[in-house]
Design an enzyme around this catalytic site. Structure first.
Site, PDB file in Angstrom:
ATOM      1  N   LYS A  27       0.824  -1.220   0.000  1.00  0.00           N
ATOM      2  CA  LYS A  27       0.000   0.000   0.000  1.00  0.00           C
ATOM      3  C   LYS A  27       0.846   1.253   0.000  1.00  0.00           C
ATOM      4  O   LYS A  27       0.479   2.253  -0.608  1.00  0.00           O
ATOM      5  CB  LYS A  27      -0.949   0.009   1.204  1.00  0.00           C
ATOM      6  CG  LYS A  27      -2.088  -0.977   1.050  1.00  0.00           C
ATOM      7  CD  LYS A  27      -3.242  -0.647   1.965  1.00  0.00           C
ATOM      8  CE  LYS A  27      -4.414  -1.576   1.698  1.00  0.00           C
ATOM      9  NZ  LYS A  27      -5.448  -1.481   2.712  1.00  0.00           N
TER      10      LYS A  27
ATOM     11  N   LYS B  28      -4.766  -9.905  -6.845  1.00  0.00           N
ATOM     12  CA  LYS B  28      -5.955 -10.074  -6.009  1.00  0.00           C
ATOM     13  C   LYS B  28      -7.099  -9.177  -6.502  1.00  0.00           C
ATOM     14  O   LYS B  28      -6.848  -8.051  -6.919  1.00  0.00           O
ATOM     15  CB  LYS B  28      -5.537  -9.669  -4.587  1.00  0.00           C
ATOM     16  CG  LYS B  28      -6.500  -9.955  -3.508  1.00  0.00           C
ATOM     17  CD  LYS B  28      -5.901  -9.573  -2.165  1.00  0.00           C
ATOM     18  CE  LYS B  28      -5.884  -8.072  -1.967  1.00  0.00           C
ATOM     19  NZ  LYS B  28      -5.577  -7.634  -0.594  1.00  0.00           N
TER      20      LYS B  28
ATOM     21  N   LYS C  66     -10.647  -3.583  -4.104  1.00  0.00           N
ATOM     22  CA  LYS C  66     -11.451  -2.364  -4.211  1.00  0.00           C
ATOM     23  C   LYS C  66     -10.668  -1.265  -4.896  1.00  0.00           C
ATOM     24  O   LYS C  66     -11.246  -0.360  -5.474  1.00  0.00           O
ATOM     25  CB  LYS C  66     -11.790  -1.842  -2.804  1.00  0.00           C
ATOM     26  CG  LYS C  66     -12.709  -2.708  -1.992  1.00  0.00           C
ATOM     27  CD  LYS C  66     -12.758  -2.182  -0.545  1.00  0.00           C
ATOM     28  CE  LYS C  66     -13.319  -3.215   0.387  1.00  0.00           C
ATOM     29  NZ  LYS C  66     -12.948  -3.010   1.779  1.00  0.00           N
TER      30      LYS C  66
HETATM   31  P1  TYM Z   1     -10.723  -5.556   3.767  1.00  0.00           P
HETATM   32  O1  TYM Z   1     -11.720  -4.475   3.977  1.00  0.00           O
HETATM   33  O2  TYM Z   1      -9.614  -5.317   2.803  1.00  0.00           O
HETATM   34  O3  TYM Z   1     -11.439  -6.885   3.318  1.00  0.00           O
HETATM   35  C1  TYM Z   1     -12.529  -7.431   4.064  1.00  0.00           C
HETATM   36  C2  TYM Z   1     -12.477  -8.937   4.038  1.00  0.00           C
HETATM   37  O4  TYM Z   1     -12.501  -9.407   2.688  1.00  0.00           O
HETATM   38  C3  TYM Z   1     -11.423 -10.296   2.450  1.00  0.00           C
HETATM   39  N1  TYM Z   1     -10.958 -10.126   1.071  1.00  0.00           N
HETATM   40  C4  TYM Z   1     -10.815 -11.130   0.187  1.00  0.00           C
HETATM   41  N2  TYM Z   1     -11.049 -12.450   0.303  1.00  0.00           N
HETATM   42  C5  TYM Z   1     -10.840 -13.204  -0.803  1.00  0.00           C
HETATM   43  N3  TYM Z   1     -10.407 -12.695  -1.988  1.00  0.00           N
HETATM   44  C6  TYM Z   1     -10.160 -11.382  -2.148  1.00  0.00           C
HETATM   45  N4  TYM Z   1      -9.757 -10.890  -3.316  1.00  0.00           N
HETATM   46  C7  TYM Z   1     -10.364 -10.521  -1.016  1.00  0.00           C
HETATM   47  N5  TYM Z   1     -10.233  -9.196  -0.806  1.00  0.00           N
HETATM   48  C8  TYM Z   1     -10.593  -8.968   0.468  1.00  0.00           C
HETATM   49  C9  TYM Z   1     -10.353  -9.868   3.450  1.00  0.00           C
HETATM   50  O5  TYM Z   1      -9.445 -10.912   3.712  1.00  0.00           O
HETATM   51  C10 TYM Z   1     -11.176  -9.504   4.659  1.00  0.00           C
HETATM   52  O6  TYM Z   1     -11.482 -10.640   5.420  1.00  0.00           O
HETATM   53  N6  TYM Z   1      -7.719  -5.333   7.713  1.00  0.00           N
HETATM   54  C11 TYM Z   1      -8.987  -5.819   7.269  1.00  0.00           C
HETATM   55  C12 TYM Z   1     -10.150  -5.311   8.089  1.00  0.00           C
HETATM   56  C13 TYM Z   1     -10.027  -5.499   9.555  1.00  0.00           C
HETATM   57  C14 TYM Z   1     -10.169  -6.713  10.268  1.00  0.00           C
HETATM   58  C15 TYM Z   1      -9.992  -6.396  11.633  1.00  0.00           C
HETATM   59  C16 TYM Z   1     -10.409  -8.015   9.880  1.00  0.00           C
HETATM   60  C17 TYM Z   1      -9.797  -4.527  10.470  1.00  0.00           C
HETATM   61  N7  TYM Z   1      -9.774  -5.065  11.725  1.00  0.00           N
HETATM   62  C18 TYM Z   1     -10.058  -7.356  12.641  1.00  0.00           C
HETATM   63  C19 TYM Z   1     -10.483  -8.988  10.878  1.00  0.00           C
HETATM   64  C20 TYM Z   1     -10.294  -8.661  12.228  1.00  0.00           C
HETATM   65  C21 TYM Z   1      -9.190  -5.382   5.833  1.00  0.00           C
HETATM   66  O7  TYM Z   1      -8.597  -4.428   5.360  1.00  0.00           O
HETATM   67  O8  TYM Z   1     -10.122  -6.045   5.170  1.00  0.00           O
END
Ligand code: TYM
Length: 342
Positions: free
Chosen positions: A111, A194, A197
């Site tokens: 990032k 991947k 967004k």
């Molecule tokens: P974020 O917002 O990027 O994504 C949310 C969830 O979606 C999953 N994900 C995917 N799974 C499969 N294939 C993909 N291409 C893909 N893109 C995203 C992510 O693995 C995630 O589960 N840091 C985290 C948010 C967070 C969090 C937490 C998660 C903040 N605090 C505490 C668990 C526990 C994030 O940026 O997810």
């Protein structure tokens, strides 16, 4: 007690990766755990956000949770900034985590890119806030997609070091739950990237709010290779897909994984079912399945978003319930580290 915490950032469009890798699994886990599902707006501002958009997207993610089948009556749905314990505990954990640990985080490197000097401190400390999210509730299990695995390992290290440093057995070590056929959904334009967004091309992802025409177009245009679908030759004697074949054909297996996840099958079962079929045919079947799942959800999201007052009331209630769990944990942490609470 088994408790789940997981979160999604309210940054841009929720896509099929978020749904298949995370939210869909959250729905399935509701019967076996006490769950907290959070919209992590404090994580979102680690990169610049437009305040108006951030509010709108926070509501949109809440609507997606509800439309996907999260029961906000039985479980807790809220936005992170409304529970002070996340930021409070993150500070304490910032003093437990080591620079060397954070320097290894691949997501920060991706990032921040080349302009590392100009990244926010928040982006760097992001995984510590994530550890605080989980540990504020002493959550035992965290369902996420594959890309969050390293952050969860860090959360375990932080929990362990806190316990060791203070000679307590206070935080449980949270277990990642990474399951299903689509733990890592890839871009529809590039099977080695991947689905994300932040990808500049909207054709690279299927958004949870895409209508039937958009889904059909994106799947039709999705990159594949010139071969037909793999058949029995791609399966190993134990019935699983040969990883070497997967490695050779990332785009093909991405679509197979998406289909498998939507149909609740294994990729091997999908390979056996469509053995040697043409992609043009497979893409039609995949489109129908994706439209059937996402169409109903998208319609429900629109219905919910037409009533922001309702969404806000769900989030308000959720935050009250979340605070009631996190505040006593935070008070204990303050005692443990020696903060005077006169
Ligand atoms: P974020 O917002 O990027 O994504 C949310 C969830 O979606 C999953 N994900 C995917 N799974 C499969 N294939 C993909 N291409 C893909 N893109 C995203 C992510 O693995 C995630 O589960 N840091 C985290 C948010 C967070 C969090 C937490 C998660 C903040 N605090 C505490 C668990 C526990 C994030 O940026 O997810």
């Amino acid at each position: 007690m088994r408790r789940i915490f997981s979160g999604v950032q309210p940054t841009g469009n929720l896509h099929l990766g978020n749904y298949l890798g995370a939210i869909r699994n959250w729905v399935k886990l509701q019967g076996d755990y006490d769950c907290l599902y959070c919209i992590v707006d404090q994580h979102a501002i680690t990169v610049r956000q437009d305040p108006k958009e951030l509010r709108a997207q926070t509501r949109e993610v809440a609507a997606a949770f509800l439309a996907a089948g999260i029961d906000a009556g039985r479980h807790i749905v809220f936005n992170q900034s409304q529970v002070p314990a996340h930021a409070q505990l993150a500070w304490v954990l910032n003093c437990v985590a080591r620079l060397g640990w954070l320097n290894r985080m691949t997501q920060f490197k991706e990032k921040a890119g080349k302009d590392r000097e100009n990244a926010s401190i928040g982006l760097y400390a992001y995984p510590v806030l994530m550890a605080a999210d989980i540990l504020a509730y002493k959550a035992t299990h965290v369902p996420v997609g594959e890309d969050q695995k390293q952050h969860l390992e860090l959360a375990r290290d932080i929990a362990q070091k806190f316990n060791n440093d203070y000679g307590v057995d206070f935080f449980p070590l949270p277990e990642p739950l990474i399951f299903g056929a689509a733990t890592r959904v890839m871009s529809l334009r590039d099977g080695r990237k991947k689905m994300s967004k932040s990808d500049a091309s909207d054709m690279s992802r299927i958004n949870m709010t895409d209508d039937a025409d958009a889904v059909a177009l994106k799947i039709r245009k999705a990159k594949t290779d010139p071969l037909p679908l793999p058949g029995p030759e791609a399966l190993r004697p134990d019935g699983t897909v040969d990883p070497a074949d997967e490695e050779r054909r990332p785009e093909a297996y991405n679509l197979i994984g998406i289909y498998a996840a939507l149909a609740d099958k294994t990729p091997a079962a999908v390979v056996a079912e469509f053995a040697g079929a043409e992609f043009s045919l497979f893409k039609k079947v995949l489109t129908d399945l994706a439209v059937a799942t996402l169409g109903a959800m998208g319609a429900e999201m629109s219905r919910l978003m037409a009533d922001p007052g309702y969404i806000d009331s769900v989030l308000r209630q959720g935050a009250l319930r979340a605070r009631a769990i996190a505040a006593p944990t935070m008070a204990e942490v303050e005692d443990i580290v020696g903060f005077l609470r006169p």
